[in-house]
Scaffold this active site. Structure first.
Site, PDB file in Angstrom:
ATOM      1  N   ASP A 259       0.850  -1.187   0.000  1.00 51.41           N
ATOM      2  CA  ASP A 259       0.000   0.000   0.000  1.00 51.41           C
ATOM      3  C   ASP A 259       0.889   1.242   0.000  1.00 51.41           C
ATOM      4  OD1 ASP A 259      -3.014   0.870   0.639  1.00 51.41           O
ATOM      5  OD2 ASP A 259      -1.646   2.189   1.724  1.00 51.41           O
TER       6      ASP A 259
ATOM      7  N   GLU B 193      -4.702   2.381  -4.209  1.00 52.56           N
ATOM      8  CA  GLU B 193      -3.238   2.482  -4.180  1.00 52.56           C
ATOM      9  C   GLU B 193      -2.603   1.208  -3.621  1.00 52.56           C
ATOM     10  OE1 GLU B 193      -4.744   4.461  -0.337  1.00 52.56           O
ATOM     11  OE2 GLU B 193      -5.401   4.179  -2.399  1.00 52.56           O
TER      12      GLU B 193
END
Length: 339
Positions: free
Chosen positions: A185, A229
């Protein structure tokens, strides 16, 4: 086979042990603008097909040595030759030869004595059909690629990730080998987007995805955009220590991209956090559990400061400089249990 243009004529291979017939066919076809190559027996034809990759083969059925039927069967074994036109030249009204030709893999046939006008049309029709087939195949491949690829980052999408993970899970279960999963992430990405704008944010995700992909070097590894993301790395036949090593290199090396992030709370550059899980698949476990373990590890890494990775049920591992991993062959997760 290639998709030809007017500047790139089709190549036709004429295979016949009669030099006079080869000369007749060459003269006729060269007038139509084709490039011509010749072989006088089956063995020579197979060798030329593997090196020249002709667009059409005109193959005499009855030749000394390897006959045309056996040669045709051998040509069909060559990779990517299932749809290359092979026109068999057979005896007049010889139904047995015609049947044998199609059984051997011929696309069409031409009877003797050869009617040159008919032959030209058969060759033209075979080329048109072959070109159409290849265009449709390329379109299908592109459609499949688009369906499995994330448009922004150009790595696998979530759907392809799940399908691949299921397949690899079953494969590793049969072979009783470890399967590792890394979930990554980008740290404080919302802040990055707010600071630099969505277009720059998209570029950032693309660069991160491509870099992670470059570190998953094996053909069996898969990098996917898991969502937003977040990215996932599937590592078949990879132990806990091996997956920790990959995660550590990815986390550490992302910083070498030097993507500015002035509002990051851990660095002035873009960083990532990662969660890692490893399991030997069995009937008593599932790939969903592997995802859950990796996700829990990612949550722990983010809760303990980010810009780091955690392996499921392992101690917190801080990120060391990239040169450490390049100069040390041992796993960064010292003392980690290998599954």
């Amino acid at each position: 086979m290639r998709i030809n243009s007017l500047k790139d004529p089709f190549l036709i291979l004429i295979v016949d042990d009669d030099s006079f017939i080869r000369m007749q066919l060459r003269f006729c076809l060269e007038k139509e603008g084709y490039w011509i190559s010749e072989a006088q027996n089956g063995e020579e034809a197979i060798a030329l097909c593997q090196t020249l990759r002709p667009d059409v083969v005109l193959l005499d059925a009855m030749m000394t040595g390897m006959n045309g039927f056996k040669c045709c069967s051998q040509l069909r074994i060559i990779p990517d030759w299932q749809h290359i036109p092979i026109l068999m030249i057979t005896g007049l009204e010889d139904q047995t030869s015609v049947d044998r030709a199609f059984e051997a893999g011929a696309s069409d046939y031409i009877t003797k004595p050869i009617h040159l006008a008919v032959m030209r049309q058969r060759v033209k029709k075979s080329l048109e059909q072959s070109q159409l087939h290849q265009k449709l195949e390329m379109a299908n491949q592109e459609l499949q690629r688009s369906a499995s690829t994330d448009e922004l980052t150009q790595v696998a999408n979530r759907r392809h990730f799940e399908e691949h993970l299921k397949q690899v899970w079953r494969s590793m279960m049969r072979e009783r080998l470890p399967l590792s999963l890394i979930l990554c992430d980008v740290d404080f990405f919302k802040s990055y987007n707010d600071t630099y704008g969505p277009q720059t944010g998209d570029r950032c995700l693309y660069e991160v995805a491509q870099f992670i992909k470059s570190e998953a070097k094996r053909s069996t590894d898969l990098v996917a955009r898991y969502g937003g993301e977040e990215f996932a790395v599937i590592l078949p036949n990879t132990s806990a220590s091996g997956s920790a090593h990959v995660a550590a290199i990815i986390c550490s090396a992302i910083q070498t991209l030097n993507i500015p992030h002035i509002n990051s709370k851990v660095s002035a550059r873009v960083t990532i956090s990662a969660g890692v899980a490893t399991e030997i698949p069995s009937e008593h476990s599932s790939y969903e559990e592997l995802i859950a373990m990796a996700d829990k590890s990612l949550y722990q890494a983010k809760a303990e400061g980010r810009n780091c990775f955690r392996h499921y049920n392992q101690q917190f591992v801080p990120i060391k400089p990239l040169h450490y991993f390049l100069n040390h062959k041992q796993s960064p997760a010292v003392g980690q249990t290998t599954i």
